[in-house]
Design an enzyme around this catalytic site. Structure first.
Site, PDB file in Angstrom:
ATOM      1  N   LYS A   7     -25.528   3.930   5.935  1.00  0.00           N
ATOM      2  CA  LYS A   7     -25.732   2.614   4.966  1.00  0.00           C
ATOM      3  C   LYS A   7     -25.243   2.886   3.867  1.00  0.00           C
ATOM      4  CE  LYS A   7     -27.032   1.169   8.329  1.00  0.00           C
ATOM      5  NZ  LYS A   7     -28.159   1.215   9.572  1.00  0.00           N
TER       6      LYS A   7
HETATM    7  C1  LIG Z   1     -29.402   0.655  10.345  1.00  0.00           C
HETATM    8  C2  LIG Z   1     -29.683  -0.345  11.642  1.00  0.00           C
HETATM    9  C3  LIG Z   1     -31.198  -0.801  11.532  1.00  0.00           C
HETATM   10  C4  LIG Z   1     -32.161   0.117  11.337  1.00  0.00           C
HETATM   11  O1  LIG Z   1     -32.401   0.759  10.517  1.00  0.00           O
HETATM   12  P1  LIG Z   1     -33.668   1.857   9.648  1.00  0.00           P
HETATM   13  O2  LIG Z   1     -34.027   2.571   8.968  1.00  0.00           O
HETATM   14  O3  LIG Z   1     -32.509   3.262  11.041  1.00  0.00           O
HETATM   15  O4  LIG Z   1     -34.866   1.537  10.474  1.00  0.00           O
HETATM   16  C5  LIG Z   1     -31.344  -2.031  11.842  1.00  0.00           C
HETATM   17  N1  LIG Z   1     -30.958  -3.125  12.062  1.00  0.00           N
HETATM   18  C6  LIG Z   1     -29.363  -2.737  12.225  1.00  0.00           C
HETATM   19  C7  LIG Z   1     -28.382  -4.090  12.567  1.00  0.00           C
HETATM   20  C8  LIG Z   1     -28.916  -1.941  11.661  1.00  0.00           C
HETATM   21  O5  LIG Z   1     -26.953  -1.123  11.873  1.00  0.00           O
END
Ligand SMILES: *Cc1c(COP(=O)(O)O)cnc(C)c1O
Length: 376
Positions: A183
């Protein structure tokens, strides 16, 4: 030929110095220092009152929905085009996910389809700001108010995105962010829950710490069965440094998206659309090929592979996964067939962005030349 990664975090001396401090000194009575600092700074950044740092965005969503009282037999409406992390907490809570279609011009949940899907069992609507694009929050909040249903913002992909001047994640009943390594802002693994609702915040805080109420005077005394979704102080140290740099991190993502847009101009494809009055978070650039050339997706993916460019496929509709029943969400199924995620990360060089774009342009132009020859 150097490999072009899909995503990669930007780690500077600042992150390293905070982590070193946390790992040397952040123990005993200092063991929450960076966590407290991150939560406070994130509230200031987003303009919200309360935040709880978590071990993941999935955990933040799970806590928030549990605190809303979502349970057996309830229904939760969300977009079919989605990462599985958004739906798994719904299922874990015993509720039924109701998948609705997306809009062609946002790739996010279609408010009209949401309203049609509401029943007397609906307990929440989840808006996912897909790939940094923005859901139609005004329409969704209006529907939420009309029926008394909270709107949740899964902002995992949307840090820095703004909707009519408001940062994504600060507009619904609560927001959840991911700090996973892919991210825009990262702590390795991690996430954060945010809200302006004091009562909801207190519930989440208790649930996040094994059901132990902070007002409970007895030691080791949980009042309810909760969860263990806390972030560590060391991860929070990375987060504090990343948050100081967040505007720069988002800016570079936007520059890369804009560069793809200019390099791929005048081709029969669409790149992350954004409504008037919104600013994309630009987490992940995507091309959606026009239907007339959708058969070129395979060839573009092959060319990427041959050049060691790590591009990926668009999210499969959740209703197409083996755990769920397929539903007729035509747009979600159609766009997934025509779309490709493109590499984007803070330190990606301009020449690499141009190279990726050139691969796409070459495939499309060679195909057009072949077609012209065939049909004269
Ligand atoms: C990455 C992501 C998540 C989950 O994030 P984590 O920190 O890996 O639990 C949830 N929703 C969306 C839309 C994502 O892209």
């Amino acid at each position: 030929m150097t490999k072009i990664s899909y995503t990669k975090p930007s780690i500077s001396e600042l992150e390293i110095s905070y982590v070193e401090d946390a790992i040397r000194n952040g123990w005993g009575e200092n063991c929450y220092d960076y966590i407290n600092k991150l939560e406070k700074a994130f509230c200031e950044y987003l303009g919200v009152n309360y935040a709880v740092a978590t071990s993941s965005c999935t955990g933040a969503l799970h806590l928030g929905m549990a605190a809303l009282g979502i349970s057996d037999g309830d229904e939760v409406i969300l977009a079919d085009t989605n990462w599985v992390a958004t739906v798994s907490p719904v299922v874990h809570l015993g509720a039924k996910p109701v998948f609705v279609d997306i809009c062609t011009d946002t790739w996010c949940i279609d408010p009209k389809k949401v309203e049609l899907a509401i029943t007397n069992k609906t307990k929440a609507i989840i808006a996912v700001h897909l790939y940094g694009n923005l859901s139609e929050m005004n329409e969704l909040n209006a529907i939420g108010e009309k029926y008394g249903i909270p709107v949740i913002e899964d902002s995992a992909e949307a840090i820095g995105a703004t909707y009519q001047g408001k940062l994504a994640g600060s507009i619904g009943k609560f927001g959840a962010f991911s700090f996973h390594g892919t991210k825009t802002m990262t702590t390795g693994e991690g996430g954060i829950f945010v809200t302006d609702d004091k009562l909801l915040y207190e519930k989440v805080l208790t649930l996040s710490n094994h059901g132990r109420d902070r007002a409970q005077p007895k030691q080791f005394w949980p009042d309810v069965i909760g969860y263990k979704y806390k972030m560590s102080n060391i991860q929070a140290a990375i987060g504090c440094a990343q948050l100081e740099r967040v505007n720069d991190l988002v800016l570079r993502k936007r520059e890369i998206l804009d560069l793809y847009k200019s390099e791929l101009a005048n081709l029969p494809l669409t790149i992350n659309p954004v409504q008037d009055g919104c600013l994309s978070g630009a987490w992940m650039p995507n091309i959606v090929l026009d239907s007339s050339i959708k058969y070129l997706k395979v060839e573009i993916m092959q060319q990427f592979k041959a050049r060691e460019i790590d591009a990926r496929v668009f999210f499969h509709p959740l209703s197409s996964l083996p755990m769920f029943d397929s539903v007729g969400n035509g747009i979600a199924y159609d766009i997934a067939n025509r779309a490709i995620n493109l590499p984007s990360y803070h330190d990606m060089g301009t020449s690499d962005v141009k190279l990726v774009a050139q691969v796409i342009r070459n495939v499309i132009e060679a195909d057009a030349a072949r077609e012209a020859e065939l049909h004269g």
